[in-house]
Design a protein around this motif. Structure first.
Motif, mmCIF file in Angstrom:
data_model
loop_
_atom_site.group_PDB
_atom_site.id
_atom_site.type_symbol
_atom_site.label_atom_id
_atom_site.label_comp_id
_atom_site.label_asym_id
_atom_site.label_seq_id
_atom_site.Cartn_x
_atom_site.Cartn_y
_atom_site.Cartn_z
ATOM 1 N N UNK A 190 38.825 43.406 37.371
ATOM 2 C CA UNK A 190 37.957 42.606 36.506
ATOM 3 C C UNK A 190 38.848 41.735 35.627
ATOM 4 N N UNK A 191 38.598 40.440 35.657
ATOM 5 C CA UNK A 191 39.325 39.511 34.794
ATOM 6 C C UNK A 191 38.311 38.602 34.116
ATOM 7 N N UNK A 192 38.476 38.426 32.820
ATOM 8 C CA UNK A 192 37.707 37.435 32.078
ATOM 9 C C UNK A 192 38.671 36.615 31.249
ATOM 10 N N UNK A 193 38.608 35.290 31.397
ATOM 11 C CA UNK A 193 39.329 34.415 30.479
ATOM 12 C C UNK A 193 38.311 33.543 29.754
ATOM 13 N N UNK A 194 38.571 33.301 28.487
ATOM 14 C CA UNK A 194 37.751 32.396 27.682
ATOM 15 C C UNK A 194 38.661 31.263 27.228
ATOM 16 N N UNK A 195 38.369 30.058 27.705
ATOM 17 C CA UNK A 195 39.242 28.920 27.465
ATOM 18 C C UNK A 195 38.643 27.932 26.474
ATOM 19 N N UNK A 196 39.517 27.201 25.790
ATOM 20 C CA UNK A 196 39.122 26.070 24.972
ATOM 21 C C UNK A 196 38.835 24.885 25.893
ATOM 22 N N UNK A 197 38.354 23.761 25.326
ATOM 23 C CA UNK A 197 38.179 22.565 26.167
ATOM 24 C C UNK A 197 39.443 22.213 26.952
ATOM 25 N N UNK A 198 40.613 22.441 26.339
ATOM 26 C CA UNK A 198 41.862 22.297 27.063
ATOM 27 C C UNK A 198 42.184 23.639 27.711
ATOM 28 N N UNK A 199 42.101 23.691 29.035
ATOM 29 C CA UNK A 199 42.211 24.956 29.757
ATOM 30 C C UNK A 199 43.602 25.566 29.655
ATOM 31 N N UNK A 200 43.648 26.882 29.594
ATOM 32 C CA UNK A 200 44.902 27.626 29.654
ATOM 33 C C UNK A 200 45.136 28.172 31.059
ATOM 34 N N UNK A 201 44.169 28.952 31.561
ATOM 35 C CA UNK A 201 44.330 29.565 32.883
ATOM 36 C C UNK A 201 42.976 30.066 33.375
ATOM 37 N N UNK A 202 42.786 30.035 34.700
ATOM 38 C CA UNK A 202 41.562 30.553 35.298
ATOM 39 C C UNK A 202 41.696 32.044 35.610
ATOM 40 N N UNK A 203 40.564 32.721 35.578
ATOM 41 C CA UNK A 203 40.544 34.145 35.926
ATOM 42 C C UNK A 203 41.007 34.364 37.365
ATOM 43 N N UNK A 204 40.695 33.431 38.260
ATOM 44 C CA UNK A 204 41.088 33.578 39.664
ATOM 45 C C UNK A 204 42.605 33.719 39.810
ATOM 46 N N UNK A 205 43.348 32.926 39.045
ATOM 47 C CA UNK A 205 44.810 32.985 39.116
ATOM 48 C C UNK A 205 45.314 34.324 38.587
ATOM 49 N N UNK A 206 44.774 34.762 37.448
ATOM 50 C CA UNK A 206 45.192 36.048 36.885
ATOM 51 C C UNK A 206 44.887 37.176 37.869
ATOM 52 N N UNK A 207 43.723 37.101 38.520
ATOM 53 C CA UNK A 207 43.344 38.130 39.497
ATOM 54 C C UNK A 207 44.312 38.140 40.677
ATOM 55 N N UNK A 208 44.664 36.960 41.155
ATOM 56 C CA UNK A 208 45.614 36.867 42.276
ATOM 57 C C UNK A 208 46.960 37.497 41.903
ATOM 58 N N UNK A 209 47.469 37.162 40.726
ATOM 59 C CA UNK A 209 48.737 37.743 40.287
ATOM 60 C C UNK A 209 48.614 39.252 40.119
ATOM 61 N N UNK A 210 47.465 39.708 39.628
ATOM 62 C CA UNK A 210 47.245 41.147 39.450
ATOM 63 C C UNK A 210 47.309 41.880 40.787
ATOM 64 N N UNK A 211 46.726 41.289 41.820
ATOM 65 C CA UNK A 211 46.774 41.924 43.149
ATOM 66 C C UNK A 211 48.208 41.946 43.672
ATOM 67 N N UNK A 212 48.976 40.914 43.392
ATOM 68 C CA UNK A 212 50.399 40.947 43.764
ATOM 69 C C UNK A 212 51.100 42.122 43.076
ATOM 70 N N UNK A 213 50.768 42.372 41.818
ATOM 71 C CA UNK A 213 51.372 43.505 41.105
ATOM 72 C C UNK A 213 50.924 44.837 41.708
ATOM 73 N N UNK A 214 49.645 44.928 42.114
ATOM 74 C CA UNK A 214 49.152 46.150 42.771
ATOM 75 C C UNK A 214 49.949 46.415 44.035
ATOM 76 N N UNK A 215 50.128 45.380 44.842
ATOM 77 C CA UNK A 215 50.891 45.525 46.093
ATOM 78 C C UNK A 215 52.332 45.958 45.817
ATOM 79 N N UNK A 216 52.911 45.415 44.781
ATOM 80 C CA UNK A 216 54.317 45.675 44.469
ATOM 81 C C UNK A 216 54.543 47.066 43.894
ATOM 82 N N UNK A 217 53.668 47.486 42.991
ATOM 83 C CA UNK A 217 53.932 48.708 42.227
ATOM 84 C C UNK A 217 53.087 49.920 42.620
ATOM 85 N N UNK A 218 51.892 49.692 43.163
ATOM 86 C CA UNK A 218 51.000 50.813 43.482
ATOM 87 C C UNK A 218 50.976 51.110 44.974
ATOM 88 N N UNK A 219 51.062 50.077 45.790
ATOM 89 C CA UNK A 219 50.964 50.254 47.234
ATOM 90 C C UNK A 219 52.300 50.635 47.867
#
Length: 352
Positions: free
Chosen positions: A322-351
């Motif tokens: 689960x990822x939620x990002x709340x951005x200002x009018x000037x975007x910082x980052x999308x939840x999709x990107x954070x989720x993708x990086x999180x899955x990379x971490x799962x593969x690296x450290x848990x799998x």
């Protein structure tokens, strides 16, 4: 007098030691404890995933962001982190019902499956743009012969508001309300998690906006975790926990075939749908990720909400993200990107 004094000091000692002890059978309190004490002893947290998720949130200086990772098979929380450039207090929003946005489409499809109306492969006609806000949908539906077609799976992948409006109009209102309750939109607490709620639709106009996630539905990030853990574990929710000594409990929420059909409906989001941009780089990840995204502008916290709620089907287990990002009018980052990086971490450290 001395006896009373001894009793008082014993009381103070018990109070202090209890405050410095990891809470039990209350996920929210357990989270607050590990954040305020910086103590992961006797917890399920994977320190490497936790550290890297925290760095990603901080590096992107997101106005508000939260990431939660769990093993849906056994209930372990592997990472749980908030960050706020605005300086919000820890825990202020992770357990507060917020606008659910298009994540509520999962509930609508659950109602459809429970009513034997549509499965993920079925085709549906709809009468407005995919991302219509549905203000004129009912009039347009009656006055035009022009329509488009999509499968339910594609409608989920692209978060097609008009298609889900159409599904809701073919369902009984009570079925959507019942399905929302089954997926914990009751306002009650489950192991310290505040579940969300819906505003009951008064007419067809409010019904289609509820069903598509545009209005009237609220869930916290922790509530979103309960939903996706249920879907990812064949309809059985193993209650999430951080404290290794928590009691192990589970709830039968939906039938196995319904959960599996919902999983199928979520299978295209990262391949061709709203999360394609970040996941297309790694087909070995996108092909094993089942997700729903959602976005809208909302308040408290103010900003543009971007949800990612999904399952990564790993070699060793299945993981809820689960990822939620709340951005200002000037975007910082999308939840999709954070989720993708999180899955990379799962593969690296848990799998591994």
């Amino acid at each position: 007098m001395r006896k009373k004094s001894n009793i008082f000091f014993i009381f103070i000692f018990v109070l202090i030691t209890s405050c410095n002890r990891l809470p039990k059978d209350d996920l929210f309190k357990e989270y607050l404890y590990i954040k305020t004490h910086n103590d992961l002893e006797n917890t399920t947290i994977n320190e490497n995933i936790q550290k890297d998720v925290s760095l990603v949130l901080k590096n992107h200086k997101v106005p508000y962001g939260v990431v939660i990772v769990s093993d849906v098979r056994d209930g372990r929380i592997l990472a749980i982190e908030e960050y706020s450039r605005r300086g919000y207090d820890v825990g202020k929003y992770i357990n507060k019902p917020l606008q659910a946005a298009s994540i509520f489409k999962i509930v609508t499809f659950f109602a459809s499956l429970s009513s034997n109306l549509y499965n993920s492969r079925d085709t549906i006609k709809y009468y407005d743009r995919m991302y219509s806000e549905l203000g004129n949908y009912l009039k347009r539906r009656q006055s035009t012969k022009v329509y488009s077609k999509t499968t339910i799976k594609e409608a989920m992948a692209f978060s097609n508001n008009s298609a889900f409006a159409e599904i809701s109009l073919k369902l009984k209102k009570d079925k959507i309300i019942e399905s929302a309750k089954r997926l914990f939109f009751t306002g009650e607490k489950i192991r310290g998690i505040k579940t969300g709620f819906i505003e009951l639709p008064e007419d067809s106009s409010s019904l289609i906006k509820l069903a598509s996630g545009l209005e009237h539905s609220y869930m916290s990030p922790l509530h979103a975790l309960l939903i996706i853990m249920t879907v990812g574990n064949d309809g059985k929710l193993v209650l999430p926990y951080i404290n290794k000594n928590d009691s192990k409990k589970s709830l039968n929420v939906m039938k196995n075939f319904i959960a599996n059909e919902i999983m199928k409906s979520l299978s295209l989001t990262t391949r061709i749908g709203t999360a394609k941009k970040h996941f297309s780089k790694r087909p070995e990840i996108s092909s094993r990720t089942y997700a729903k995204t959602g976005s809208l502008y909302a308040n408290d916290p103010d900003g543009y909400y971007n949800w990612f709620v999904g399952i990564y089907d790993g070699d060793k287990s299945r993981y809820g993200i689960v990822v939620l990002t709340v951005n200002d009018p000037k975007w910082s980052v999308k939840a999709n990107y954070i989720a993708f990086k999180t899955i990379e971490f799962i593969k690296k450290y848990e799998e591994n």
